[in-house]
Design an enzyme around this catalytic site. Structure first.
Site: not given
Ligand code: DX5
Ligand code: ZN
Length: 223
Positions: A13, A38, A40, A42, A71, A73, A142, A149, A180-181, A202
């Protein structure tokens, strides 16, 4: 090889990369064996954080042929489908919590030649998938509350992953389960065993100086 022979895919990510050096960061994980990238996205409304849009996707597209996995969000993802298609997205997930006319949005994604997926928050029941299976190529499960992250995986999401894998197998659904997460080397083996096909990570990739080693560790490969 480690304990698992599964061919899990790893999707770093970019949320966790050094965005001031994004082309170098992308090249580093591509060289390190990443399977897809990936993004993210937001909006500061659906989640309490604000990141990037199609511009970053288009810029990264010029540096790699790897699939780009977007992705969304955001509170209203549908108007963003076409801009991300134009930016070169190959996979795109929307949160089921955000879309009223989900079939229409997912159909548009597919018409644009992008693999459609749905993302499910930790508190969202797998029952929402009942009508959705035919419209999607992947589920993004999720394992943290989205927005940031570096959070820890919520333990109850492991049981949910196992149930999702069983549901998908019972139906003979050919799609992928992505998690993811909070994915890290310490829980990747269990996630693979429970049926994850794709690990989004990530911090566990970009937080390590040896990206090849970090990706191999998520796959369960010893180096
Ligand atoms: C969270 C994101 C994830 C995030 C994961 O909102 O959707 O993709 O980047 O990060 P890590 O791997 O650090 O939890
Ligand atoms: Zn994500």
């Amino acid at each position: 090889m480690g304990e698992s022979m599964s061919s899990v895919l790893v999707a770093p990510s970019l949320l966790a990369c050094d965005l001031a050096r994004v082309s170098e960061e992308v090249c580093d994980v591509v060289a390190g064996g990443a399977d897809r990238l990936h993004f993210d996205v937001m909006d500061g409304v659906f989640v309490p954080n604000l990141t990037f849009g199609p511009g970053l996707c288009a810029a990264v597209r010029r540096h790699t042929v790897l699939p780009l996995d977007v992705h969304l969000m955001v509170a209203d993802p549908t108007p963003l489908v076409e801009p991300f298609a134009a930016a070169g997205a190959n996979l795109l997930s929307v949160h089921v919590e955000t879309v009223t006319h989900l079939e229409r949005t997912l159909r548009r994604v597919r018409e644009l030649g992008i693999r459609p997926g749905v993302a499910l928050n930790p508190a969202t029941s797998l029952a929402v998938l009942d009508e959705v299976w035919p419209w999607i190529d992947f589920v993004l499960l999720m394992t943290v509350n989205p927005g940031f992250g570096g959070q820890s995986l919520i333990p109850s999401c492991l049981d949910k992953l196992g149930r999702l894998h069983r549901l998908a197998s019972e139906r003979g659904w050919p799609g992928e389960i992505a998690v993811d997460g909070g994915v890290e080397a310490g829980n990747a083996g269990e996630l693979r065993r429970l049926g994850a096909d794709v690990l989004v990570a990530g911090t566990a990739v970009f937080g390590q100086s040896d990206r090849r080693g970090a990706i191999a560790a998520l796959r369960g490969e010893s180096r």
